[in-house]
Design an enzyme around this catalytic site. Structure first.
Site, mmCIF file in Angstrom:
data_model
loop_
_atom_site.group_PDB
_atom_site.id
_atom_site.type_symbol
_atom_site.label_atom_id
_atom_site.label_comp_id
_atom_site.label_asym_id
_atom_site.label_seq_id
_atom_site.Cartn_x
_atom_site.Cartn_y
_atom_site.Cartn_z
ATOM 1 N N LYS A 139 40.444 142.139 34.302
ATOM 2 C CA LYS A 139 39.799 143.642 34.154
ATOM 3 C C LYS A 139 38.589 143.765 33.469
ATOM 4 C CE LYS A 139 40.542 143.978 29.198
ATOM 5 N NZ LYS A 139 39.430 144.250 28.397
ATOM 6 N N ASP A 193 47.086 144.543 25.968
ATOM 7 C CA ASP A 193 46.610 144.675 27.294
ATOM 8 C C ASP A 193 47.525 144.266 28.379
ATOM 9 O OD1 ASP A 193 43.964 145.664 26.291
ATOM 10 O OD2 ASP A 193 42.829 143.476 26.945
#
Ligand code: C5P
Length: 276
Positions: A12, A136
């Protein structure tokens, strides 16, 4: 019966990251937009029922408390199963680079292992198992473009963004996330202004300049990262930003032609990966 599967675990980037303040639980209150990109690890997971659980992780440097192994243990405990679980990780996402590689590997295991064991875990429960593994990890169960609030675990899917030619520079610098938060804590001010500009950047995706609050503290420690960002902007990037708590820096260009001319060491080209 032994079952096996190979799955990608995408990296990401953070399309903006504002840290509003430290919370009573010690974590920091965030506003960010997560985006999965085409850079990915590849995990081959093998599941064999057994009388005693053994979890092995191969193919990558030994890290204490490997998140993928912890994810496998969380699934087995949830399902009340004993098994041999082998996880082979072909590591392509640099570690300590702000790209969420370890978290993405863990999310891939959370999703794949129940399927291999033929014991599905409902999505809301998978999110609960993801949170203690890392802030995350829940995002990687979702993927695509998502607004992240709280520790980053409170997620709101956003519309897919148009395709883009991105470049990512991954210098050989490992930034410790807890250290970066500690340094940042001393500098935190004015959440109201941050919120207003963050909301505007979410309302007009990629049209407003992106801001990452970690840049000032991490660039002060590693001036070469500021130089990389400057070099990308000088080469015509319309956005250049550090991802997460660093050290990678990504950039977008108006045209594929401009992006193809970028010449910087350790460069990776990527596209956005939409939610599946
Ligand atoms: O949740 P995760 O394990 O990724 O976080 C690593 C460390 O980063 C935490 O122990 C904490 O020090 C810091 N952190 C934070 N606020 C967040 C996320 C992480 O202070 N929202």
């Amino acid at each position: 019966m032994r079952t096996t599967i190979t799955v990608p675990a995408y990296a990401k980037i953070n399309l903006g990251l504002r840290v509003l303040g430290k919370r009573p639980d010690g974590f920091h209150e965030l506003r960010t937009v997560f985006q999965t990109i085409s850079l990915a690890d590849r995990l081959t997971i093998t599941y064999t029922p057994a009388t005693r659980t053994v979890i092995t992780v191969e193919g990558m440097p030994d890290v204490p408390d490997n998140l993928a192994a912890r994810a496998a243990q969380a699934v087995l405990t949830e399902l009340n199963l004993e098994a041999a679980v082998q996880i082979h990780i072909e590591k392509r996402i640099p570690m300590g680079a702000g790209l969420g590689g370890g978290s993405s590997d863990a999310a891939a295991v959370l999703q794949a292992l129940p399927a291999l064991a033929s014991c599905p875990i409902p999505m809301p429960r998978l999110f609960q198992l993801a949170v203690p593994l890392g802030s995350d990890v829940p995002f990687f169960l979702l993927g695509g473009t998502a607004l992240g609030l709280g520790r980053g675990e409170e997620l709101y899917p956003l519309q897919d963004l148009p395709p883009i030619q991105g470049v990512l520079i991954t210098p050989d610098i490992h930034v410790s996330t807890p250290d970066a938060y500690r340094a940042l804590s001393l500098t935190l001010t004015d959440p109201a202004t941050k919120l207003a500009s963050f909301q505007e950047s979410v309302r007009r995706p990629l049209l407003e300049p992106l801001v990452n609050d970690f840049e000032s503290v991490v660039f002060a420690q590693h001036p070469q990262l500021a130089a990389i960002k400057d070099s990308l902007l000088r080469q015509g990037a319309n956005q250049a930003l550090m991802s997460g708590s660093g050290s990678s820096v990504f950039a977008f260009f108006r045209t594929a032609g401009e992006a193809s001319k970028v010449d910087t060491p350790d460069l990776i080209r990527f596209q956005f990966i939409p939610r599946t």
